[in-house]
Enzyme design. Sequence first.
Site: not given
Ligand code: ATP
Length: 149
Positions: A11, A51, A59, A93, A118, A121, A132
């Site tokens: 990212k 997403y 968010f 996450t 973070n 991905h 994806e």
């Molecule tokens: N509660 C939250 N507040 C702010 N941002 C969030 C929150 N939950 C998720 N995100 C953002 O949305 C992204 C996708 O969330 P997801 O639940 O799919 O987590 P992940 O699978 O660990 O991350 P990613 O899909 O990015 O690999 C997260 O990487 C984060 O940037």
Amino acid sequence: MAEEQTLVLVKPDGVANGHIGDVITRIEHRGFTIDALKVTHATADQLHQHYAALVGEPFFPRIERFMTGGPMVAMIVSGFNVIEAVRKMTGATNPAEAAPGTIRGDFGREWADKTIRNVIHSSDSETSARREIPIWFPDRQYAPHQPEK
Ligand SMILES: Nc1ncnc2c1ncn2[C@@H]1O[C@H](COP(=O)(O)OP(=O)(O)OP(=O)(O)O)[C@@H](O)[C@H]1O
């Protein structure tokens, strides 16, 4: 458990903080293969597709600003059981909760606003990887290597 492919995105925070090499090194040291790799700048359309399940979340605008705010690196990575393995290497996450030794636990940094930055991905299932990969590589589709007989 089978030969699989997964989508990995370094990212914008991971790129800005100099962790492209760290991520690639961990993937290679684990014995996985990088099938495709490019530097790219996410469009709003790609993010809405990637997403799709989160578009309605409060968010989401913060994710969109963050993810379109700078270059990223997209990779297709292949190997045996690669999806679960890279998810484990990715970590939780929230980097503040990610275990040491994971990419997010080791390279995630503190941030001042509510945007979770973070580092990477990785696809969370074969269904996700299938969906994806063509978003980021329009000329590719999920195509794991055939195991040796
Ligand atoms: N509660 C939250 N507040 C702010 N941002 C969030 C929150 N939950 C998720 N995100 C953002 O949305 C992204 C996708 O969330 P997801 O639940 O799919 O987590 P992940 O699978 O660990 O991350 P990613 O899909 O990015 O690999 C997260 O990487 C984060 O940037």
